[in-house]
Design an enzyme around this catalytic site. Sequence first.
Site, PDB file in Angstrom:
ATOM      1  CD  GLU A   1      -4.723  -9.696   2.288  1.00  0.00           C
ATOM      2  OE1 GLU A   1      -4.963 -10.172   1.172  1.00  0.00           O
ATOM      3  OE2 GLU A   1      -3.575  -9.408   2.656  1.00  0.00           O
TER       4      GLU A   1
ATOM      5  N   GLY B   1       2.601  -2.629   8.365  1.00  0.00           N
ATOM      6  CA  GLY B   1       2.791  -3.137   9.723  1.00  0.00           C
ATOM      7  C   GLY B   1       4.184  -3.709   9.935  1.00  0.00           C
TER       8      GLY B   1
ATOM      9  CB  THR C   1      -0.910   0.005   1.239  1.00  0.00           C
ATOM     10  OG1 THR C   1      -1.742  -1.144   1.199  1.00  0.00           O
ATOM     11  CG2 THR C   1      -1.775   1.245   1.288  1.00  0.00           C
TER      12      THR C   1
END
Length: 699
Positions: free
Chosen positions: A446, A195, A156
């Site tokens: 997702e 993350g 992303t």
Amino acid sequence: MSTFNNNIATKFPDLKPRGPGGEALLEAERAKTSFDVKSLSKFMYTEEWLDKMYKVLRVIENEPAFDKTNRYYQSRADKIKTSLWKDRRMIEIAREQNWDEQELQIANFLFDQSTPFSLHYGMFIPTLQSQTTDEQKKLFLEPALKHQIIGCYAQTELGHGSNVQGIETTATYIPETNEFELHSPTLTSSKWWIGGLGKAANHAIVMARLITDGKDLGPHPFCVQIRSFEDHTPLKGVTVGDIGPKFGFNSVDNGFIMFDHYRIPHISFLAKYSQVQPGTGVYSKPPNAKLSYGTMVYVRANIVMGVRYALAKATTIAIRYSTIRQQFVDAASPKKWDNKVIETPVLDYTMQQYRLLPIVASAYACFFTGREMLRLYDLNQKAMQKGNFNLLADLHASSSGLKSLTTTMAIESIEDCRRACGGHGYSMFSGLGQFYQDYLPNVTWEGDNYILTQQTARYLLKTFRNVVAGKAEPSEYNHTISYLTQYLQNPTAKCPATKPSDFLNPELILSAFGFRAAYGIAKVAEKIDREGRSWNSMLVEISRISRAHCQFILVRNFIVTLQNDATLTQSEHKPINKILKTLAALFALHTMEKELSEFLLSGYISSEQCAMLKEQVISLLDVVRPDAVALVDAFALPDYYLHSALGRYDGCVYEAMTKMAEAEPLNHTLVVEGYEENIKPFVHQGKVFAKKDAAFSRL
């Protein structure tokens, strides 16, 4: 003499709650159970899994790094620090206890909080396992499994999320040095939300646009070192950091990264499916463009199964608390305890049952569909190895839509459960507030939930056109073709129900859901194919047909499994099968009730039948109510996992609430910091003014 102890900090007096206590109330509820709770737990988890869970639980409950006591009081910095401690101790304990992979997963499940290493296990390692050559496995995967490399998954970007094809980071092949040059050409090309990237990772799987021989070949994965092994500082050409506090998920160091003409070796290009020839830059594309779908199907199938756990946690807390919390006396049917009238447990009120019991049913529905999706995934993997891709399209479309539908169901249900807990649901001690915050990202990662419905709808419309053209045949695994074929054979079919109980017929339920989905698909196809409507103008209806299709899947998997499962059809499991069939009916009919406008619009159900349906839903609540506590007990979620004052197995709700309040850092001192500067002056001035006013009044 006061019973309060104020010597050190604010403490509650040693008093008992008003009777009857939570323990007695839950014990009375469990005495009503119509089935064996442990047998249902073993059916869902297996006895082996449960044994492992309790074994792991005994270890981590006594491990300081896994202590949850301060979870609700910590700052973000403290959350990150203690999460890193937990991640380190996890690795050490696994070695000490000789845990296998499943036991490691169970420990993370019970801890129930994502950490900086979560993406290392959840995305980095699986990507290396599935997309690397043997040489790359030795270079990247083996060190990652030994934690010599800590990784994350950087896809992303600040300007691009669901549209992966639009990402801007480039990886240009340099034939003279046999390297790739990673570069972030714009501010919006900054990788964002990654993350584990903010502070923990030293490597990243970077999705970047492969450019070779002047051709842009779209996003491809690269395994990239981003920080020094010596002191963990960013390498030259890399700008990396944390994106800051979020609505939730603050125990994870979500980060950003930008590259300034950063050179990486040729081996960094993950080359199992596609290759760039060293020296020449000649590109070899994957043998089949659909190969990458398999991983997405697996991830999304696991998300559906994860929804079951989310719903199980929320309903366990809300159901247990609702049996203990007493409010008002029902004059028409007063509840008695030891021959004394007591206030009514809120779960005895029909409205509370209507709010909560369908969510319990939804948890079980997601279990059966999650299990079926994983079975179909394994079946598809074996088929693809033989060159058979027939199942993949339906499985990919269904997994996309189910991810969208079920995570939306989960986040709405967690909030419904929190509200059903009344005022105490607003407290972090309920276990539902932070849980809601941390679960919320599921509706966007997702694949954004609304974008995913378009993937499902494209498949549904393509299948409909094939059925109309006679190019599709029903199969054992493709139920989409089956319900579309049935609809086209009789597009004016009507529901045969003449009384409320007729809606308990499984065949009637499945026919209703199949007809409604097929009707919606046919209407969207007509608008686009015959009337020339644009895709964008139909997005609302497109989302609806995806939802209808996936609700059919959830209902069908629930009903058919109960009819065919080898374990549940055994005579000794008859009580379990009976209550699960009741839950299946409740889930299906409550879903129909929420979507009545579409069932009515399809013409399958009449307005009179709508009234019958609503009546039957209320009747089912009465049937499920005596087993409510047992059904959430069967989820077998330990108190350690729940970390909730309201959801305790023993029912000691109010004792737990006050104990957790005592642990609040503000209660560790008798006088708040800032009193001298900000409270005392006002109090002092107030006294001075009061004396002046008194003196003035005497004049």
